[in-house]
Design a protein around this motif. Structure first.
Motif, PDB file in Angstrom:
ATOM      1  N   SER A  94      -0.505  -9.715 -11.203  1.00 33.59           N
ATOM      2  CA  SER A  94      -1.909  -9.886 -10.791  1.00 33.59           C
ATOM      3  C   SER A  94      -2.688  -8.569 -10.875  1.00 33.59           C
ATOM      4  CB  SER A  94      -1.978 -10.448  -9.364  1.00 33.59           C
ATOM      5  OG  SER A  94      -1.248 -11.655  -9.262  1.00 33.59           O
ATOM      6  N   CYS A  95      -2.579  -7.895 -11.997  1.00 34.24           N
ATOM      7  CA  CYS A  95      -3.230  -6.591 -12.144  1.00 34.24           C
ATOM      8  C   CYS A  95      -4.536  -6.661 -12.940  1.00 34.24           C
ATOM      9  CB  CYS A  95      -2.284  -5.600 -12.817  1.00 34.24           C
ATOM     10  SG  CYS A  95      -0.802  -5.236 -11.835  1.00 34.24           S
ATOM     11  N   GLU A  96      -4.674  -7.674 -13.822  1.00 32.44           N
ATOM     12  CA  GLU A  96      -5.893  -7.858 -14.610  1.00 32.44           C
ATOM     13  C   GLU A  96      -6.279  -6.592 -15.386  1.00 32.44           C
ATOM     14  OE1 GLU A  96      -8.957  -9.409 -12.131  1.00 32.44           O
ATOM     15  OE2 GLU A  96      -7.883 -11.268 -11.687  1.00 32.44           O
ATOM     16  N   GLY A 107       0.800  -1.223   0.000  1.00 31.68           N
ATOM     17  CA  GLY A 107       0.000   0.000   0.000  1.00 31.68           C
ATOM     18  C   GLY A 107       0.828   1.267   0.000  1.00 31.68           C
ATOM     19  N   PHE A 108       1.878   1.319  -0.817  1.00 34.36           N
ATOM     20  CA  PHE A 108       2.746   2.497  -0.855  1.00 34.36           C
ATOM     21  C   PHE A 108       1.936   3.738  -1.212  1.00 34.36           C
ATOM     22  CE2 PHE A 108       5.447   5.331  -3.459  1.00 34.36           C
ATOM     23  CZ  PHE A 108       6.345   5.715  -2.472  1.00 34.36           C
ATOM     24  N   ARG A 109       2.012   4.749  -0.357  1.00 30.22           N
ATOM     25  CA  ARG A 109       1.317   6.013  -0.583  1.00 30.22           C
ATOM     26  C   ARG A 109       2.292   7.007  -1.215  1.00 30.22           C
ATOM     27  NH1 ARG A 109      -1.792   8.350   4.338  1.00 30.22           N
ATOM     28  NH2 ARG A 109      -2.718   9.575   2.629  1.00 30.22           N
ATOM     29  N   CYS A 110       2.054   7.284  -2.486  1.00 25.76           N
ATOM     30  CA  CYS A 110       2.963   8.152  -3.239  1.00 25.76           C
ATOM     31  C   CYS A 110       2.579   9.611  -3.037  1.00 25.76           C
ATOM     32  CB  CYS A 110       2.914   7.769  -4.712  1.00 25.76           C
ATOM     33  SG  CYS A 110       4.245   8.460  -5.701  1.00 25.76           S
ATOM     34  N   SER A 141       2.973  -3.325  -3.379  1.00 26.98           N
ATOM     35  CA  SER A 141       1.865  -4.264  -3.498  1.00 26.98           C
ATOM     36  C   SER A 141       0.602  -3.636  -2.920  1.00 26.98           C
ATOM     37  CB  SER A 141       2.190  -5.565  -2.747  1.00 26.98           C
ATOM     38  OG  SER A 141       1.054  -6.401  -2.677  1.00 26.98           O
ATOM     39  N   TYR A 142      -0.528  -3.901  -3.595  1.00 28.03           N
ATOM     40  CA  TYR A 142      -1.816  -3.390  -3.129  1.00 28.03           C
ATOM     41  C   TYR A 142      -2.805  -4.543  -2.947  1.00 28.03           C
ATOM     42  CZ  TYR A 142       0.194   1.087  -4.367  1.00 28.03           C
ATOM     43  OH  TYR A 142       1.022   2.181  -4.438  1.00 28.03           O
ATOM     44  N   GLN A 143      -2.227  -5.719  -2.643  1.00 27.26           N
ATOM     45  CA  GLN A 143      -3.036  -6.928  -2.535  1.00 27.26           C
ATOM     46  C   GLN A 143      -4.037  -6.856  -1.385  1.00 27.26           C
ATOM     47  OE1 GLN A 143      -0.642 -10.447  -2.289  1.00 27.26           O
ATOM     48  NE2 GLN A 143      -2.345 -11.809  -2.750  1.00 27.26           N
ATOM     49  N   SER A 144      -3.612  -6.289  -0.260  1.00 27.81           N
ATOM     50  CA  SER A 144      -4.500  -6.195   0.903  1.00 27.81           C
ATOM     51  C   SER A 144      -4.862  -4.753   1.222  1.00 27.81           C
ATOM     52  CB  SER A 144      -3.822  -6.836   2.120  1.00 27.81           C
ATOM     53  OG  SER A 144      -2.595  -6.185   2.419  1.00 27.81           O
ATOM     54  N   LEU A 174      10.401  -0.494 -11.384  1.00 21.46           N
ATOM     55  CA  LEU A 174       9.115  -0.384 -10.695  1.00 21.46           C
ATOM     56  C   LEU A 174       8.395  -1.719 -10.781  1.00 21.46           C
ATOM     57  CD1 LEU A 174       6.820   1.240  -9.318  1.00 21.46           C
ATOM     58  CD2 LEU A 174       6.040   1.867 -11.632  1.00 21.46           C
ATOM     59  N   SER A 175       7.960  -2.229  -9.622  1.00 18.67           N
ATOM     60  CA  SER A 175       7.188  -3.463  -9.566  1.00 18.67           C
ATOM     61  C   SER A 175       5.881  -3.185  -8.837  1.00 18.67           C
ATOM     62  CB  SER A 175       7.974  -4.563  -8.832  1.00 18.67           C
ATOM     63  OG  SER A 175       7.198  -5.742  -8.704  1.00 18.67           O
ATOM     64  N   LEU A 176       4.752  -3.490  -9.492  1.00 13.07           N
ATOM     65  CA  LEU A 176       3.430  -3.263  -8.924  1.00 13.07           C
ATOM     66  C   LEU A 176       2.657  -4.573  -8.882  1.00 13.07           C
ATOM     67  CD1 LEU A 176       2.415   0.040 -10.763  1.00 13.07           C
ATOM     68  CD2 LEU A 176       3.290  -0.192  -8.432  1.00 13.07           C
ATOM     69  N   LYS A 177       2.041  -4.845  -7.747  1.00 12.81           N
ATOM     70  CA  LYS A 177       1.245  -6.057  -7.575  1.00 12.81           C
ATOM     71  C   LYS A 177      -0.184  -5.677  -7.210  1.00 12.81           C
ATOM     72  CE  LYS A 177       1.242 -10.546  -5.249  1.00 12.81           C
ATOM     73  NZ  LYS A 177       1.934 -11.419  -4.262  1.00 12.81           N
ATOM     74  N   SER A 178      -1.144  -6.291  -7.923  1.00 14.65           N
ATOM     75  CA  SER A 178      -2.578  -6.050  -7.678  1.00 14.65           C
ATOM     76  C   SER A 178      -2.925  -4.571  -7.819  1.00 14.65           C
ATOM     77  CB  SER A 178      -2.979  -6.564  -6.282  1.00 14.65           C
ATOM     78  OG  SER A 178      -2.704  -7.943  -6.149  1.00 14.65           O
ATOM     79  N   TYR A 179      -2.380  -3.938  -8.847  1.00  9.60           N
ATOM     80  CA  TYR A 179      -2.656  -2.525  -9.121  1.00  9.60           C
ATOM     81  C   TYR A 179      -3.139  -2.417 -10.563  1.00  9.60           C
ATOM     82  CZ  TYR A 179      -2.181   2.553  -8.879  1.00  9.60           C
ATOM     83  OH  TYR A 179      -2.425   3.899  -8.858  1.00  9.60           O
TER      84      TYR A 179
END
Length: 605
Positions: free
Chosen positions: A472-474, A403-406, A423-426, A448-453
């Motif tokens: 897992s961004c769909e 949940g990184f807050r930019c 990661s924004y999985q949870s 840059l690596s983003l998960k569930s975003y």
């Protein structure tokens, strides 16, 4: 021994001894190949001097951080004491320098063969070459001494990591590693698909030489790293320093730092190897930073203020233990670890697990790598920002969190960040909190690596980005245009279940610098790619592509393509790769390699 003495050069220079230090530097360079017993003894004295200086600075800084100088009389008292100790160090340094001059005068034969290094007694006009000085060394060090010794209450902590020359520690380490491998002192175990070193090893002979030098010179005097083996239900006894499970452990008594004095005895377990390597653990300043809120364990894991590397990892006895509830607190005393460069929290995530990090984590000035993985970082202290008096983590290059807050308050503190894993999985926060529009301000970001975003519209990519990984961004394939139009310098694109849809038709003239393309675990069936879409591709890797009908034949016409990797892919995709290999061999291209499920395949014409 002589390589260690560079540390004392920088320290003593700050006390207006630059000419004498230059003499010492030149002298050691000239005579390093002809070491007499007298010189070895003087060199050992200088090593002890470095330790003394390090202790004085650490004591001075740790006390300022702990007390905050709430008492107006403390700045003057502390500054007076600090300067007195520094003066003693300078006196010792001057004494050793004079003795070295006497040794030099006895070595007439050496002086006839080597460039002369001389310093008249009582004279400060020593030979000095600007070519030997590190870029920015003088200016930065005088800034350091001014900030350390000026009589003000808001004294700052100025990190000196990487000072001079403009080269980062990672860049310098890569050059040294390359040099060692070229000399066959270190061998490469594994490389990445881009050809970079992933793992390496040390030859037995070099390993034994390192151990002999250590035993002779006692090079490692302070434990700079600490690995904590965390257990919810303690069933094994691990060393509190190295995290190993040895046959024998001893319980030692350490006094924790509270205020300007030490109190509160901690009694951790330490293995014999660490106890023998670091016999003076009680000389260090210990603080309680890692605080597991666990009623079932009385074990303590104190940290000392000279620590560079701190890692915490799960070491549970059974899988059931991973499901148990726990809470770990890193209180505001974490700011006392002012030398900390790497914080790595490798902890399994569950809804029943709670990790509490103090906002003071943003006040550790030398931090280079921060990894909290599946847990969130706290927001910085806003009050400090309003007064424009906040710590800039200028050496922080890698950051990993959930949940990184930019937000503006964060990106201002990390201007030199090179790698971000978020990661924004949870994550369950507001839409505005997950926006990555401020990412563009990180103009040195390369990976840059983003998960569930899945909100590509909320990202403003910096053009400096060279590697992008999406997990897992769909995201619909139609939105790939947001990426290919924003990242002109992209070299590596990794897509792991990142896009959804059965068809992808790339756009010509976009991925002009892409070298590695990795696509995994998606329902892509029709891939309308041609060689003009990836004109500089070197490696194509497909994994878990069960529905892909084929790899376009023209992919083989990319002149830079070196390898195609297929793991757990459809039979038709594998057949198309073999067809590409056959066609390229017929055209005289012997350089292309194809791997299926990890094994190289070949074709006969």
């Amino acid at each position: 021994m002589f390589n260690i003495l560079a540390a004392v050069v920088g320290f003593i220079w700050t006390r207006n001894r630059s000419r004498k230090v230059q003499f010492l530097q030149d002298f050691l360079e000239v005579h390093s190949q002809r070491i007499s017993p007298e010189m070895e003894d003087l060199a050992r004295q200088l090593v002890v001097l470095v330790d003394d200086a390090d202790d004085i600075i650490d004591f001075h800084v740790a006390n300022q951080l702990r007390e905050g100088f709430q008492d107006e009389s403390l700045p003057t008292i502390a500054l007076t004491s600090f300067c007195q100790y520094i003066d003693k160090i300078v006196e010792k340094f001057d004494s050793i320098t004079e003795k070295l001059m006497m040794v030099k005068e006895e070595w007439v034969d050496v002086q006839e063969q080597q460039p002369e290094v001389s310093m008249p007694v009582g004279s400060t006009a020593l030979p000095y070459s600007d070519e030997n000085a590190m870029v920015g060394f003088d200016e930065r060090l005088f800034q350091v001494v001014d900030e350390l010794t000026r009589d003000e209450s808001n004294l700052q902590i100025l990190p000196i990591v990487g000072m001079g020359g403009g080269k980062s520690l990672e860049e310098a380490a890569e050059e040294y590693l390359k040099d060692l491998t070229e000399r066959n002192l270190i061998f490469i175990r594994k490389k990445t698909r881009r050809g970079n070193i992933r793992t390496c090893g040390v030859h037995d002979i070099l390993r034994e030489l390192c151990f002999r030098e250590y035993n002779k010179e006692h090079l490692i005097r302070v434990p700079r790293s600490q690995r904590i083996a965390f257990q919810v239900q303690p069933k094994y006894d691990f060393c509190f320093l190295c995290g190993h499970l040895p046959d024998r452990l001893n319980r030692i008594h350490l006094r924790e730092l509270v205020g300007l004095r030490s109190s509160t005895v901690a009694s951790p377990l330490v293995c014999e190897a660490c106890n023998n390597m670091y016999p003076d653990l009680n000389r260090l300043r210990w603080v309680k930073v890692f605080d597991p809120d666990n009623d079932q364990s009385s074990e303590t894991f104190p940290q000392h203020t000279k620590l560079w590397y701190l890692a915490v990892e799960d070491q549970h006895a059974t899988m059931v233990d991973y499901l148990l509830e726990w809470k770990i607190v890193f209180p505001n005393t974490i700011s006392l670890l002012w030398n900390l460069q790497i914080l790595d929290l490798d902890l399994f995530y569950m809804d029943t697990h709670t990790l509490v990090l103090s906002s003071e984590i943003w006040e550790i000035p030398k931090l280079r790598h921060l990894n909290v993985q599946s847990y969130r970082l706290p927001d910085p202290l806003v009050n400090d920002l309003e007064g424009q008096d906040f710590t800039i983590l200028e050496y922080l290059s890698t950051l990993s969190s959930e949940g990184f807050r930019c937000m503006e308050e964060v990106v201002k503190r990390i201007p030199n960040l090179k790698k971000l894993n978020a990661s924004y999985q949870s994550y369950s926060g507001d839409a505005s909190d997950r926006s990555l529009s401020n990412l563009v301000q990180l103009n040195k970001l390369e990976s840059l690596s983003l998960k569930s975003y899945s909100f590509l519209e909320d990202i403003t990519f910096p053009t400096s980005l060279k590697k992008l990984s999406l997990w897992s961004c769909e995201i619909p394939w139609e939105k790939m245009t947001i990426i290919d139009s924003s990242l002109p310098n992209l070299e590596v694109l990794k897509l792991n279940n990142a896009f959804c849809g059965q068809e992808w038709n790339p756009t010509e003239g976009k991925f002009l610098r892409l070298k590695v393309l990795y696509i995994s675990c998606c329902d892509l069936m029709l891939w309308g790619a041609e060689d003009i879409h990836f004109s500089n591709l070197q490696c194509l890797s497909l994994e878990g592509m069960f529905k892909l009908e084929k790899i376009p034949l023209s992919i083989g016409d990319i002149s830079t393509l070196l390898s195609i990797h297929l793991d757990f892919c459809s039979e038709s995709a594998i057949n198309s790769a073999m067809e590409i290999l056959t066609e390229q061999k017929e055209n005289g291209n012997e350089g292309l390699q194809v791997y299926v499920d990890g094994k190289q395949v070949s074709v006969s014409l």
